[in-house]
Motif scaffolding. Structure first.
Motif, PDB file in Angstrom:
ATOM      1  N   TYR A 196       7.800 -14.463 -11.228  1.00  0.00           N
ATOM      2  CA  TYR A 196       7.059 -13.259 -10.826  1.00  0.00           C
ATOM      3  C   TYR A 196       7.865 -12.447  -9.817  1.00  0.00           C
ATOM      4  O   TYR A 196       7.940 -11.219  -9.923  1.00  0.00           O
ATOM      5  N   ILE A 197       8.485 -13.135  -8.867  1.00  0.00           N
ATOM      6  CA  ILE A 197       9.326 -12.437  -7.882  1.00  0.00           C
ATOM      7  C   ILE A 197      10.481 -11.728  -8.591  1.00  0.00           C
ATOM      8  O   ILE A 197      10.826 -10.585  -8.252  1.00  0.00           O
ATOM      9  N   LYS A 198      11.059 -12.379  -9.577  1.00  0.00           N
ATOM     10  CA  LYS A 198      12.179 -11.780 -10.312  1.00  0.00           C
ATOM     11  C   LYS A 198      11.748 -10.508 -11.033  1.00  0.00           C
ATOM     12  O   LYS A 198      12.442  -9.480 -10.974  1.00  0.00           O
ATOM     13  N   SER A 199      10.610 -10.552 -11.720  1.00  0.00           N
ATOM     14  CA  SER A 199      10.145  -9.372 -12.461  1.00  0.00           C
ATOM     15  C   SER A 199       9.716  -8.255 -11.513  1.00  0.00           C
ATOM     16  O   SER A 199       9.979  -7.077 -11.776  1.00  0.00           O
ATOM     17  N   GLU A 200       9.068  -8.615 -10.396  1.00  0.00           N
ATOM     18  CA  GLU A 200       8.655  -7.616  -9.417  1.00  0.00           C
ATOM     19  C   GLU A 200       9.872  -6.945  -8.768  1.00  0.00           C
ATOM     20  O   GLU A 200       9.859  -5.747  -8.500  1.00  0.00           O
ATOM     21  N   THR A 201      10.912  -7.742  -8.520  1.00  0.00           N
ATOM     22  CA  THR A 201      12.131  -7.198  -7.916  1.00  0.00           C
ATOM     23  C   THR A 201      12.777  -6.159  -8.827  1.00  0.00           C
ATOM     24  O   THR A 201      13.186  -5.079  -8.381  1.00  0.00           O
ATOM     25  N   ALA A 202      12.866  -6.465 -10.110  1.00  0.00           N
ATOM     26  CA  ALA A 202      13.465  -5.519 -11.060  1.00  0.00           C
ATOM     27  C   ALA A 202      12.659  -4.218 -11.100  1.00  0.00           C
ATOM     28  O   ALA A 202      13.232  -3.119 -11.103  1.00  0.00           O
ATOM     29  N   ARG A 203      11.350  -4.326 -11.091  1.00  0.00           N
ATOM     30  CA  ARG A 203      10.494  -3.140 -11.178  1.00  0.00           C
ATOM     31  C   ARG A 203      10.588  -2.271  -9.924  1.00  0.00           C
ATOM     32  O   ARG A 203      10.814  -1.062 -10.001  1.00  0.00           O
ATOM     33  N   TRP A 204      10.433  -2.894  -8.766  1.00  0.00           N
ATOM     34  CA  TRP A 204      10.313  -2.120  -7.531  1.00  0.00           C
ATOM     35  C   TRP A 204      11.645  -1.653  -6.981  1.00  0.00           C
ATOM     36  O   TRP A 204      11.744  -0.573  -6.392  1.00  0.00           O
ATOM     37  N   HIS A 205      12.697  -2.432  -7.169  1.00  0.00           N
ATOM     38  CA  HIS A 205      14.001  -1.983  -6.697  1.00  0.00           C
ATOM     39  C   HIS A 205      14.445  -0.726  -7.446  1.00  0.00           C
ATOM     40  O   HIS A 205      15.078   0.161  -6.859  1.00  0.00           O
ATOM     41  N   ALA A 206      14.096  -0.652  -8.732  1.00  0.00           N
ATOM     42  CA  ALA A 206      14.438   0.536  -9.513  1.00  0.00           C
ATOM     43  C   ALA A 206      13.694   1.759  -8.969  1.00  0.00           C
ATOM     44  O   ALA A 206      14.282   2.847  -8.828  1.00  0.00           O
ATOM     45  N   HIS A 213       0.833  -1.199   0.000  1.00  0.00           N
ATOM     46  CA  HIS A 213       0.000   0.000   0.000  1.00  0.00           C
ATOM     47  C   HIS A 213       0.877   1.263   0.000  1.00  0.00           C
ATOM     48  O   HIS A 213       0.590   2.226  -0.711  1.00  0.00           O
ATOM     49  N   HIS A 214       1.921   1.243   0.804  1.00  0.00           N
ATOM     50  CA  HIS A 214       2.877   2.360   0.862  1.00  0.00           C
ATOM     51  C   HIS A 214       3.557   2.545  -0.486  1.00  0.00           C
ATOM     52  O   HIS A 214       3.601   3.658  -1.039  1.00  0.00           O
ATOM     53  N   LEU A 215       4.103   1.456  -1.029  1.00  0.00           N
ATOM     54  CA  LEU A 215       4.838   1.564  -2.284  1.00  0.00           C
ATOM     55  C   LEU A 215       3.928   1.927  -3.446  1.00  0.00           C
ATOM     56  O   LEU A 215       4.363   2.586  -4.401  1.00  0.00           O
ATOM     57  N   ALA A 216       2.646   1.527  -3.376  1.00  0.00           N
ATOM     58  CA  ALA A 216       1.701   1.893  -4.437  1.00  0.00           C
ATOM     59  C   ALA A 216       1.524   3.400  -4.496  1.00  0.00           C
ATOM     60  O   ALA A 216       1.521   4.007  -5.583  1.00  0.00           O
ATOM     61  N   MET A 217       1.395   4.048  -3.342  1.00  0.00           N
ATOM     62  CA  MET A 217       1.239   5.506  -3.338  1.00  0.00           C
ATOM     63  C   MET A 217       2.531   6.189  -3.774  1.00  0.00           C
ATOM     64  O   MET A 217       2.498   7.225  -4.460  1.00  0.00           O
ATOM     65  N   GLU A 218       3.675   5.634  -3.407  1.00  0.00           N
ATOM     66  CA  GLU A 218       4.939   6.209  -3.869  1.00  0.00           C
ATOM     67  C   GLU A 218       5.051   6.111  -5.390  1.00  0.00           C
ATOM     68  O   GLU A 218       5.607   7.004  -6.045  1.00  0.00           O
ATOM     69  N   LEU A 219       4.530   5.040  -5.953  1.00  0.00           N
ATOM     70  CA  LEU A 219       4.523   4.892  -7.411  1.00  0.00           C
ATOM     71  C   LEU A 219       3.631   5.957  -8.044  1.00  0.00           C
ATOM     72  O   LEU A 219       3.993   6.560  -9.059  1.00  0.00           O
TER      73      LEU A 219
END
Length: 330
Positions: free
Chosen positions: A310-320, A171-177
């Motif tokens: 899915y974890i791999k793709s999510e990691t690339a997206r969110w870590h950036a 929820h936090h990261l969604a608003m930051e996005l």
């Protein structure tokens, strides 16, 4: 010459047969698995959406496996307490963990010290469900759309604050996005759990938040919260009149709070494969599907390879994103 070899060959053959009866193969273990109760660690408090998911799926797994699944709530430290306990547990299939985006993706980017490695310490079993996310506002704000919220935030940067169910949560990261995609500046106020965060938005102590369907639908339907937009690719069946953020011109904002099951990395593959098959079958059961959907969740079926991907793709997206916005929770 043949007479000399045969006795030796027979002795070796008998020894091999005896050894095979004394040391069962992993396939034999898997066939007998489980022979005792399985402990399911849920790194969240009892009574929430994650707990509901585990108990609903666990009740069906008990029927399929013929053994109790003992739910053990181990909340705290952004799910790291429960995750570390499973990572350090015996890898025999009798301890499993359910975790979310934070457990497997966000934590290693937000914290300098994480007591487990989400890739090396765990073997994925499968995804279970995802929680659609919605941006909501207190009716007193007058906000009806995302554009109205963004315009207000840009007009007076830093005046608006938003509640989250916890620092480092989806929820936090969604608003930051959303802030990143719109250029709006809204101050983050983290809470310890959904209940206090929602209560303060209902009371208009804070104007807005990102909420999941499991918690938010009842308040939206009662008119106590106004839905401004959903962070899904398509509109939600439960809220057909609420547009997506994409429809409102805010691109690349598809976000879910998702959950999956893992076991310690060294767990025998045959046992992991059995858990994957049984988990998928449990989620596909009509009764389980109905209960999850009624609670506001979207059931997900898939295997261990799909979860790992899915974890791999999510990691690339969110870590950036986390690096770009210089987010840290240390």
């Amino acid at each position: 010459m043949t007479d000399r070899i045969l006795p030796f060959t027979r002795r070796r053959l008998l020894a091999a047969v005896a050894a095979a009866t004394l040391v069962p193969s992993s396939a034999v273990f898997a066939q007998a698995y489980p022979a005792k109760p399985v402990r399911w660690i849920v790194p969240y408090p009892a009574g929430g959406g994650s707990d509901f998911l585990a108990r609903t799926v666990g009740a069906q797994l008990e029927k399929q496996l013929g053994q109790p699944l003992v739910i053990e709530n181990r909340p705290g430290a952004a799910t790291m307490i429960g995750a570390e306990a499973v990572a350090r547990s015996t890898a025999d299939g009798y301890t499993v963990l359910s975790g979310d985006n934070g457990t497997f993706v966000f934590n290693t980017a937000l914290y300098k010290k994480v007591p487990y490695d989400p890739v090396k310490d765990f073997a994925p079993i499968g995804l279970m469900a995802r929680f659609p996310l919605i941006v909501v506002a207190n009716p007193a704000t007058g906000f009806k759309t995302m554009r109205e919220l963004v315009d207000a935030a840009k007009k007076d940067p830093g005046k608006l604050s938003y509640a989250s169910v916890g620092a480092g949560s989806p929820h936090h990261l969604a608003m930051e996005l959303i802030k990143d995609r719109t250029g709006a500046f809204i101050v983050h106020i983290p809470y310890r759990g959904a209940a206090p965060a929602v209560q303060d938005v209902l009371g208009n102590q804070l104007p807005v938040m990102v909420i999941d369907t499991a918690v938010g639908l009842q308040h939206i339907r009662s008119g106590k919260l106004v839905p401004l937009g959903v962070l899904s690719r398509q509109r939600l069946a439960a809220l057909p009149n609420v547009p997506t953020l994409e429809e409102q011109g805010i691109r690349d904002t598809e976000v879910y709070a998702w959950q999956g099951m893992v076991v310690p990395a060294a767990t025998p593959r045959d046992i992991s494969a059995k858990l994957t098959a049984e988990l998928s079958r449990a989620i596909a059961t009509p009764e389980v599907t109905r209960k999850l959907q009624e609670f506001g969740l979207e059931p997900i079926q898939g295997n261990s390879e799909q979860m790992a991907g899915y974890i791999k793709s999510e990691t690339a997206r969110w870590h950036a994103l986390i690096k770009q916005r210089k987010l840290t929770l240390d």
